[in-house]
Design an enzyme around this catalytic site. Structure first.
Site, PDB file in Angstrom:
ATOM      1  N   HIS A 307     -13.691  -2.132  19.662  1.00 31.40           N
ATOM      2  CA  HIS A 307     -12.302  -2.014  19.183  1.00 31.40           C
ATOM      3  C   HIS A 307     -12.011  -0.558  18.882  1.00 31.40           C
ATOM      4  O   HIS A 307     -12.874   0.174  18.394  1.00 31.40           O
ATOM      5  CB  HIS A 307     -12.097  -2.875  17.933  1.00 31.40           C
ATOM      6  CG  HIS A 307     -10.658  -3.104  17.596  1.00 31.40           C
ATOM      7  ND1 HIS A 307      -9.895  -2.181  16.914  1.00 31.40           N
ATOM      8  CD2 HIS A 307      -9.832  -4.155  17.854  1.00 31.40           C
ATOM      9  CE1 HIS A 307      -8.672  -2.646  16.759  1.00 31.40           C
ATOM     10  NE2 HIS A 307      -8.599  -3.837  17.317  1.00 31.40           N
ATOM     11  N   ASP A 365      -9.677 -10.401  20.490  1.00 32.08           N
ATOM     12  CA  ASP A 365      -9.058 -10.663  21.786  1.00 32.08           C
ATOM     13  C   ASP A 365      -9.960 -11.510  22.677  1.00 32.08           C
ATOM     14  O   ASP A 365      -9.485 -12.319  23.474  1.00 32.08           O
ATOM     15  CB  ASP A 365      -8.721  -9.342  22.495  1.00 32.08           C
ATOM     16  CG  ASP A 365      -7.734  -8.506  21.722  1.00 32.08           C
ATOM     17  OD1 ASP A 365      -6.696  -9.064  21.318  1.00 32.08           O
ATOM     18  OD2 ASP A 365      -7.984  -7.318  21.509  1.00 32.08           O
TER      19      ASP A 365
END
Length: 429
Positions: A307, A365
């Site tokens: 991330h 995600d």
């Protein structure tokens, strides 16, 4: 004595006050830098620039911490409903039972959209991306509620705009999906809660009974909570920047939807599924693609791992992994070929030293894409789902910016173009 920093420029000393937040993060206040020195700062992408003071969300990427109004995301995802979290973000405190009942009731009252909205759907080409439709229709709400564009809204008018947007966004999002699929549109039902009603509008048909799966409702509730706000990201900053021009809530959120649409921002969960499908089409050998991901000369990247902000494990991923397992079990999809590939990639990321050293852990995600796929939501709709979750955060940020009377956003630049030159007549070019 207040802490400060000293900047020495051309032999002149300039004092820069140091601002400290409640979680002890510190910043240099350069608000008067240009007036005092004629200089501006250059920070491409604003990676080191604080554009505002905000009391909404605290994020510590190094420690893997995410809190809404001080409450840990883990507690909110476990104990709260999405509307409870929306109320918290927008108004600053967890609602009492009476406050939540009133808030939910007002939203239920406004879920219907004007029938002219159906006519607007007919104007879009059949290949239009759902995010283009969503952003257009949210902005079109200014046409149905023209008073919303006033820069001098009363608290009651602001409240009504907020309620309308929270109420109508699920209806517009579900209709976007139905229109895209060529299915008849479903009207909202006032006897269902926020998440169940959205699933009903998405997946029910007038020809048959639709049974709400409580496991799916719970997973959607968690997904929306986990996406509800994420500090000053690209779309949130867009909402605040557009709103700083005294743009309406609907226009500002429409701009945020377009920012979220960008594949570098909100399209990551779609890219996860596309990656899994590509691996499956190639034969399903995950070891081959793990090797490709490790090869610095190979352009292949594992999507849904690591991330930009979290340098540790994404705290949201731990929560949604459990929900993903429950959804797949409830839907009887635990033997899905795509799930098998996802599990093998997940296991590699959690045990392979290459990924551990680089902190390339599965992020939110990765798991949200798997859930949306299991529910039968087309990949082009994934970002619409993201927008539905992010809506309370956008509203809260717009409201905070407006109430704080923040100045219009106007970034500076370092000009790198031509020096002054005379116009050249056409016959001399």
């Amino acid at each position: 004595m207040a802490e400060s920093a000293e900047l020495i420029l051309d032999g002149k000393s300039i004092t820069l006050p140091v601002i400290e937040g409640t979680e002890h993060e510190k910043a240099f206040d350069i608000g008067k830098l240009r007036d005092q020195t004629g200089y501006v700062t250059l920070d491409s992408g604003y990676k080191n620039t604080g554009a505002t003071k905000s009391a909404i969300t605290f994020l510590d990427g190094e420690e893997g911490i995410l809190r809404y109004r001080g409450y840990p995301i883990e507690q909110l995802a476990e104990k709260s409903s999405f509307l409870e979290v929306a109320y918290l973000l927008i108004y600053g405190a967890l609602p009492t039972e009476a406050e939540l009942s009133h808030f939910s009731g007002q939203i239920t009252k406004h879920t219907l959209v004007h029938e002219d909205m159906r006519k607007i759907f007919d104007g879009f080409p059949s290949a239009t991306h759902p995010m283009a439709i969503l952003s257009s229709l949210i902005c079109a709400l200014t046409g149905f509620y023209p008073q919303s564009v006033s820069p001098d809204l009363s608290p009651e008018e602001m409240e009504l705009n907020i309620i309308r947007l929270l109420a109508k966004m699920p209806t517009i999002a579900a209709w976007t999906y139905k229109n895209n699929m060529g299915h008849p549109l479903n009207y909202p039902r006032n006897d269902m809660d926020y998440c169940a009603n959205f699933l009903y509008m998405m997946f029910s048909f007038p020809t048959e009974k639709y049974d709400i799966n409580p496991v799916v409702v719970s997973a959607l509730n968690k997904l929306l909570i986990l996406h509800a706000d994420h500090e000053q990201n690209c779309s949130t900053s867009t909402v605040r920047l557009v709103g700083s021009a005294n743009a309406s809530l609907y226009g500002s959120v429409s701009a945020g939807i377009n920012a979220l649409w960008g594949p570098l921002h909100g399209g990551a969960n779609q890219e996860v599924i596309e990656m899994l499908e590509a691996i499956a089409a190639d034969g399903g050998d995950t070891s081959k693609f793990i090797a490709k991901a490790k090869d610095k000369n190979d352009s292949f990247r594992l999507m849904g791992f690591g991330h930009r902000v979290y340098k540790n494990f994404d705290p949201r991923a731990k929560i949604i992994k459990k929900a993903a397992d429950e959804v797949l079990q409830a839907l009887g999809m635990q033997d899905s070929p795509l799930l098998k590939i996802a599990q093998e990639l997940e296991q590699a990321a959690l045990t392979d030293q290459y990924f551990i050293e680089r902190k390339l852990y599965p992020n939110v995600d990765f798991y949200s894409g798997i859930i949306y796929k299991a529910l039968g939501i087309p990949t082009e709709m994934f970002t619409v789902m993201f927008a539905l979750g992010r809506l309370p955060g956008w509203i809260a940020q717009w409201k905070e910016m407006r109430e704080n009377k923040e100045p219009i956003g106007r970034p500076r630049q370092i000009y790198t173009g031509e020096l002054e030159r005379d116009y050249v007549e056409m016959n001399a070019r």
